[in-house]
Design a protein around this motif. Structure first.
Motif, PDB file in Angstrom:
ATOM      1  N   SER A   1       6.519  58.559  62.477  1.00 46.76           N
ATOM      2  CA  SER A   1       7.147  57.339  63.007  1.00 46.76           C
ATOM      3  C   SER A   1       7.764  57.582  64.373  1.00 46.76           C
ATOM      4  CB  SER A   1       8.205  56.824  62.025  1.00 46.76           C
ATOM      5  OG  SER A   1       9.280  57.738  61.908  1.00 46.76           O
ATOM      6  N   ARG A   2       8.185  58.808  64.651  1.00 50.77           N
ATOM      7  CA  ARG A   2       8.784  59.138  65.944  1.00 50.77           C
ATOM      8  C   ARG A   2       7.723  59.467  66.996  1.00 50.77           C
ATOM      9  NH1 ARG A   2      13.434  63.452  64.653  1.00 50.77           N
ATOM     10  NH2 ARG A   2      14.121  62.871  66.775  1.00 50.77           N
ATOM     11  N   ILE A   3       6.546  59.868  66.541  1.00 52.33           N
ATOM     12  CA  ILE A   3       5.489  60.254  67.475  1.00 52.33           C
ATOM     13  C   ILE A   3       4.744  59.045  68.030  1.00 52.33           C
ATOM     14  CG2 ILE A   3       3.212  61.366  67.584  1.00 52.33           C
ATOM     15  CD1 ILE A   3       5.571  63.266  67.845  1.00 52.33           C
ATOM     16  N   LYS A   4       4.584  58.017  67.233  1.00 55.30           N
ATOM     17  CA  LYS A   4       3.791  56.861  67.676  1.00 55.30           C
ATOM     18  C   LYS A   4       4.249  56.304  69.024  1.00 55.30           C
ATOM     19  CE  LYS A   4       2.144  52.298  66.297  1.00 55.30           C
ATOM     20  NZ  LYS A   4       2.148  51.242  65.261  1.00 55.30           N
ATOM     21  N   PRO A   5       5.552  56.015  69.260  1.00 53.09           N
ATOM     22  CA  PRO A   5       5.948  55.500  70.582  1.00 53.09           C
ATOM     23  C   PRO A   5       5.765  56.519  71.705  1.00 53.09           C
ATOM     24  CG  PRO A   5       7.875  55.887  69.200  1.00 53.09           C
ATOM     25  CD  PRO A   5       6.682  56.000  68.308  1.00 53.09           C
ATOM     26  N   ILE A   6       5.784  57.809  71.379  1.00 54.10           N
ATOM     27  CA  ILE A   6       5.549  58.836  72.401  1.00 54.10           C
ATOM     28  C   ILE A   6       4.098  58.786  72.859  1.00 54.10           C
ATOM     29  CG2 ILE A   6       5.539  61.321  72.879  1.00 54.10           C
ATOM     30  CD1 ILE A   6       7.786  61.590  70.799  1.00 54.10           C
ATOM     31  N   ILE A   7       3.169  58.700  71.914  1.00 56.12           N
ATOM     32  CA  ILE A   7       1.749  58.594  72.255  1.00 56.12           C
ATOM     33  C   ILE A   7       1.494  57.321  73.059  1.00 56.12           C
ATOM     34  CG2 ILE A   7      -0.574  58.301  71.313  1.00 56.12           C
ATOM     35  CD1 ILE A   7       0.386  61.134  71.048  1.00 56.12           C
ATOM     36  N   GLU A   8       2.132  56.232  72.664  1.00 58.54           N
ATOM     37  CA  GLU A   8       1.963  54.970  73.397  1.00 58.54           C
ATOM     38  C   GLU A   8       2.486  55.106  74.833  1.00 58.54           C
ATOM     39  OE1 GLU A   8       4.054  52.279  70.889  1.00 58.54           O
ATOM     40  OE2 GLU A   8       2.328  51.881  69.587  1.00 58.54           O
ATOM     41  N   ALA A   9       3.607  55.799  75.011  1.00 59.38           N
ATOM     42  CA  ALA A   9       4.156  55.998  76.356  1.00 59.38           C
ATOM     43  C   ALA A   9       3.207  56.829  77.217  1.00 59.38           C
ATOM     44  CB  ALA A   9       5.517  56.682  76.259  1.00 59.38           C
ATOM     45  N   LEU A  10       2.590  57.829  76.639  1.00 60.23           N
ATOM     46  CA  LEU A  10       1.644  58.657  77.394  1.00 60.23           C
ATOM     47  C   LEU A  10       0.424  57.841  77.804  1.00 60.23           C
ATOM     48  CD1 LEU A  10       1.742  62.040  75.424  1.00 60.23           C
ATOM     49  CD2 LEU A  10       3.047  61.363  77.446  1.00 60.23           C
TER      50      LEU A  10
END
Length: 349
Positions: free
Chosen positions: A52-61
């Motif tokens: 759940s914490r990784i999904k917005p990081i991937i989206e930001a990249l």
């Protein structure tokens, strides 16, 4: 693979080909959403929090946005999870061709070994999810290096025991011995530790093609007794290669609370390596232009070549790849790299 990632990268039921089964010599084909392994409820709960914490990081990249150091550490944790998870899955998919009995699982490898992460920005609008290097016999024996393409980014991950510690100024073993008897037969004994107390640029040497972001994180390793403990890792102090329970040089080179296993992240640029002690600092994309740009096939080829180099760099004393089956296995990886380079050349003409 997590369901959110499958949905973000196309049809979750799509069938992909990933290498061959070395026993049957037939292609390995599966749908991404079928690539699952049994796991306990507590592991699923723990990893779901990470997902759940990784999904917005991937989206930001994907949008080329700046991401904090803290979130890049989370991303490296996730890449540890994906790398080891794919390694365990391929033991099943390939029929375990080399007869390895895995003695560790995902939880025991997250944030426990030196690691490197490169983020390559890919000029494409195509949705896709591809893993590179996970089908090779080199990876099957030593899951050190792999690549993961998620739509318009390629993530390259390298991780192994003390693989960057020497050049990062952390404790490192000067000898690796193979254990030939007892309960730990086949494992390595790391001996005669040293520490140079200086960062050598580049920490990843030889370096890969320039990426938008290159990060290295050295990790202090626990002795065998503490590694098996249930105590929180951040409170442990008996690190390999460290003579006291507190080291004034290493302490400020880990994140608060100081002198914990995870070292300060180092960012590699073309001309220097810079420590990032502030976990709230945002890491922005570096430009890759002109002759620095490389076709995707060139970037993928490096993964297979680095698998060979890293495998040989962590081999114990007396291990030889000059003849026999290992020579053929390493040559096969080089042939795969050559094929990707050939495709890259054809696509650019």
């Amino acid at each position: 693979m997590p369901q959110w990632l499958l949905r973000e990268t196309g049809d979750p039921t799509r069938v992909v080909k990933m290498g061959i089964n070395y026993k049957t010599q037939k292609p390995i084909e599966f749908s991404w959403n079928s690539l699952t392994m049994p796991s306990c409820t507590s592991c699923n709960d723990e990893f779901s929090g990470l997902e759940s914490r990784i999904k917005p990081i991937i989206e930001a990249l994907q949008h080329r946005e700046g991401v904090t150091v803290e979130n890049y550490i989370l991303l490296m944790d996730w890449m540890d999870k994906v790398r080891v998870g794919l390694w365990l899955n391929y033991h099943v998919l390939q029929g375990n061709p080399t007869g390895i009995a895995p003695n560790f699982h995902i939880k025991e490898r997250i944030g426990r070994k030196d690691r490197y992460l490169a983020v390559h920005a890919i000029d494409t609008e195509e949705k896709s999810l591809n893993a590179f290097g996970v089908e090779s016999i080199v990876f099957h024996n030593a899951p050190i290096c792999f690549g993961l393409k998620v739509n318009s980014i390629l993530l390259v991950n390298i991780s192994a025991d003390f693989i960057f510690s020497e050049r990062a100024g952390f404790p490192f073993p000067t000898r690796r011995e193979c254990i030939n008897e007892g309960e730990c037969v086949g494992a390595q004994r790391l001996v005669d530790f040293d520490m140079r107390k200086a960062v050598e640029h580049p920490v990843l040497h030889p370096r890969m093609h320039k990426a938008s972001i290159e990060l290295v994180q050295p990790i202090l390793q626990l002795d065998a007794c503490e590694a098996a403990s249930t105590e929180p890792q951040e409170t442990m102090r008996n690190f390999l290669g460290v003579n006291w329970d507190f080291d004034s040089y290493l302490a400020p080179r880990t994140y608060p609370p100081h002198f914990q296993p995870k070292g300060v992240v180092l960012r590699q640029f073309q001309d220097q390596t810079v420590p990032l002690p502030d976990i709230e600092q945002k890491i922005e994309f570096d430009s890759v232009t002109g002759r620095e740009c490389r076709p995707l096939g060139e970037l993928i080829a490096q993964i297979y070549e680095y698998q060979n180099m890293m495998f040989e760099s962590v081999a114990p004393e007396g291990f030889s790849t000059e003849d026999g089956p290992w020579q053929r296995i390493l040559e096969f990886n080089l042939a795969v790299a050559g094929e990707y380079r050939k495709r890259a050349g054809e696509s650019s003409t």
